[in-house]
Design a protein around this motif. Structure first.
Motif: not given
Lengths: 275, 394
Positions: A250-275
């Motif tokens: 449970r705790n990991s799921i919560k942390l993962a979404s926080e980390v995901r947000a932080k990481v997204s900021e740092q990878i330029p042009d992060l795009t996902f297929a279909g976006e």
């Protein structure tokens, strides 16, 4: 472990446990804090994708090399993926040169499961000629500085390198595949995050730094996409209670979404297929 | 998700494959066992505690658990190359760590307990079959353990949570999660997961496995009791003092392991987050004072530290050649990594003709004595070869 180290470790362990008891840690964090994450991408020109990832002082470098390969006979429409990890002698005095040791093999295989099962890369898009020619992606991660928690660092490294990967455009002339000068991004389909929780006596903490990792009794790593649990691995000579595992997840799921947000900021042009 | 879902081999969702456990099947080892889990055939032996070699790998406070998991070359559909694969090395490592938490290793500082487990036939869930064999062999060797640990996997097949996946189900399914669990301690000592689980599927699979393990541990206990009963029979111990009825009652109950009730509901208790160990009542951030009070980290100790990699190196026996070969034939490697090796043919499998691997209780044809000896020799050779490889590396 010499007797001396055994004693030093016991003393240090007591100290760390006393701190944890009041939600404090050697480096000033709380139990549930993850160190700062820094990502730098596209650092190796020769690689199709590359990144240096830093979690606190822990540092890894990851590179993607794409080459033509033949598909597995049971999956003629899919490209292939191979993940390697090396605890290089650069990263800590205890690592020696030579073939990967069991620790490194475990790290590579856990990272492999995370990347493969989460479907970060749509393997069908790597197919060039069905049953004959596909892209084969080799993702290799090298530890540069081991200050604990290489598992999460390796996972971020693999992801960041893939996120910046560009494959040469190709054209097929008379059944021959030619690479063109231009290239296009791989296009990812998912965003997996790895969260490792450590257990020291009865205390749980995330993202252990070196000393905490060395004296920890057990660790458990979860690989998480936005809606699924895609990989898991328990390590260390201790054990977890069954309820602890559900709690940690449970705790990991919560942390993962926080980390995901932080990481997204740092990878330029992060795009996902279909976006 | 229906309870009536019937799997390719006719089982319900939460039914184990046939499991038989025997102990004391090999004579030279300190403890040994043979396990049939569906089509999986696993044998484990225990040597030790004995002197640690090489000496620098010894631990000053406990014995090192050194589990060596291997698969026979003929155990899978294709020929399996004889040197240890990355998969085997990883499983050896996680099994070693798992049993470290179960065996009372603190009783024998500076020594090693060697456990060899070999899969002679595989059909999904090999590491859990191996774990069952290891637990039985350790108990057979008389090593004190904190609990009898059982292992089983639950996974997703056609999006249904199913217990104990076969190789076919594992390959076609959406996920697999093997665990090792000690029921009396409520401790999970091995946990691995791959696939795509939602949180609810995860919880259901997790508790399904735990229930499965409780079933398995009873079967292991039965096997251990059976051995003692057979020893008593063989040596004609005067058991007039013992309760005949109890012994008889036990024999009757262990001969037929009960089948898990398919329709059983799983009781998943919602866990209150407020009880989570992560949540601490009062939170005191570290002040500068507190920081300065910390003793300096003993850097020298860290540098000198001989940590697991060195100890593990010996167990896992890596040849530089092996490594190179592995690299060069990568495609095969990845294919076999994707999941446990798969036997797609899943007809009922009671056709094991060898006396040696026959399941207990099956009708055995008496074999001439010398033939049996041949068979045993062959298997001992396999074990000896493993020993040799390990020594070579050292």
């Amino acid at each position: 472990m010499s007797d001396f180290e055994y004693i030093v470790n016991s003393i240090e362990k007591n100290h760390i446990v006393n701190l944890l008891d009041s939600d404090r840690r050697l480096d000033g964090r709380r139990k549930n804090d993850i160190r700062d994450i820094k990502i730098e991408t596209n650092i190796i020109d020769k690689a199709n994708g590359s990144a240096i990832v830093q979690i606190g002082q822990t540092k890894v470098i990851a590179g993607v090399k794409a080459q033509f390969g033949t598909p597995w006979s049971d999956q003629p429409k899919k490209g292939s993926l191979f993940i390697g990890f090396e605890t290089t002698p650069l990263s800590a005095p205890e690592y020696r040169a030579g073939p990967p040791q069991p620790d490194a093999i475990e790290l590579a295989r856990v990272t492999d499961r995370l990347i493969r099962e989460s479907g970060v890369v749509d393997l069908e898009k790597l197919c060039i000629i069905e049953g004959e020619k596909v892209w084969q992606l080799n993702i290799d991660i090298y530890a540069l500085d081991d200050f604990g928690n290489l598992f999460d660092a390796a996972a971020l490294g693999a992801f960041a390198a893939l996120a910046t990967t560009k494959l040469p455009d190709i054209q097929i002339v008379d059944g021959e595949v030619e690479k063109l000068e231009t290239s296009s991004p791989l296009g990812l389909t998912n965003f997996p995050i790895s969260i490792t929780t450590y257990k020291i006596n009865e205390e749980l903490l995330v993202d252990a730094e070196l000393r905490e990792e060395q004296i920890s009794d057990a660790r458990i790593t979860f690989g998480l996409t936005e809606d699924h649990i895609v990989s898991g691995q328990k390590g260390g000579s201790g054990a977890f209670k069954s309820e602890e595992i559900i709690d940690i997840l449970r705790n990991s799921i919560k942390l993962a979404s926080e980390v995901r947000a932080k990481v997204s900021e740092q990878i330029p042009d992060l795009t996902f297929a279909g976006e | 998700m229906t309870e009536e879902f019937i799997r390719p081999d006719g089982r319900g969702r939460k039914v184990l494959r046939n499991l038989t456990v025997e102990v004391g099947v090999l004579d030279r080892a300190d403890g040994s066992s043979r396990v049939h889990l569906g089509k999986n055939i696993a044998m484990a032996t225990v040597f030790g505690p004995r002197e640690m070699h090489p000496k620098h790998a010894a631990q000053s406070d406990r014995a090192v658990m050194r589990v060596n998991y291997r698969m026979a070359t003929f155990s899978v559909d294709d020929y399996k190359r004889p040197f240890p694969s990355r998969r085997e090395k990883e499983i050896s490592k996680v099994l070693s760590e798992a049993y470290d938490s179960v065996v009372l290793t603190g009783n024998w500082p500076r020594s090693v307990i060697d456990v060899h487990v070999e899969l002679f036939q595989s059909d999904g869930g090999t590491r859990t079959a191996a774990a069952i064999a290891i637990t039985a062999a350790l108990a057979d060797a008389g090593l004190p353990m904190r609990d009898l640990t059982g292992g089983i996997a639950s996974g997703l097949y056609e999006d249904h949570v199913c217990l104990d996946l076969t190789g076919h189900e594992d390959m076609k399914g959406e996920g697999d999660m093997p665990i090792l669990y000690s029921p009396a301690l409520d401790e999970v000592s091995l946990f691995q997961l791959d696939g795509k689980f939602t949180f609810d599927q995860f919880k259901e699979a997790f508790y399904t496995s735990i229930d499965g393990v409780k079933e398995i541990v009873e079967i292991i206990k039965g096997a251990l009791k059976d051995k003692y009963l057979s020893v008593r029979e063989e040596y004609g111990v005067d058991d007039s003092d013992d309760d005949e009825e109890e012994v008889q009652a036990h024999l009757e109950t262990t001969e037929e392991p009960e089948v898990i009730d398919e329709g059983r509901e799983i009781d998943i208790e919602e866990i209150d987050l407020s009880t989570s160990s992560f949540v601490v009542g009062t939170v005191k951030p570290v002040t500068e004072e507190a920081k300065t009070q910390e003793p300096p980290a003993p850097a020298a100790a860290a540098v000198e530290e001989v940590t697991e990699p060195e100890a593990e190196e010996i167990v896992e026996s890596i040849h530089v050649d092996d490594f190179e070969k592995e690299e060069s034939s990568e495609p095969e490697e990845v294919a076999s990594e994707a999941d446990d090796e798969v036997l797609v043919d899943f007809k009922e499998d009671d056709e094991i003709s060898s006396t040696w691997f026959a399941k207990p209780g099956a009708e055995l044809k008496p074999m001439p004595a010398n033939e049996t000896v041949d068979d045993e020799d062959e298997t001992e050779n396999v074990m000896r070869d493993i020993e040799y490889t390990m020594e070579d590396e050292e």
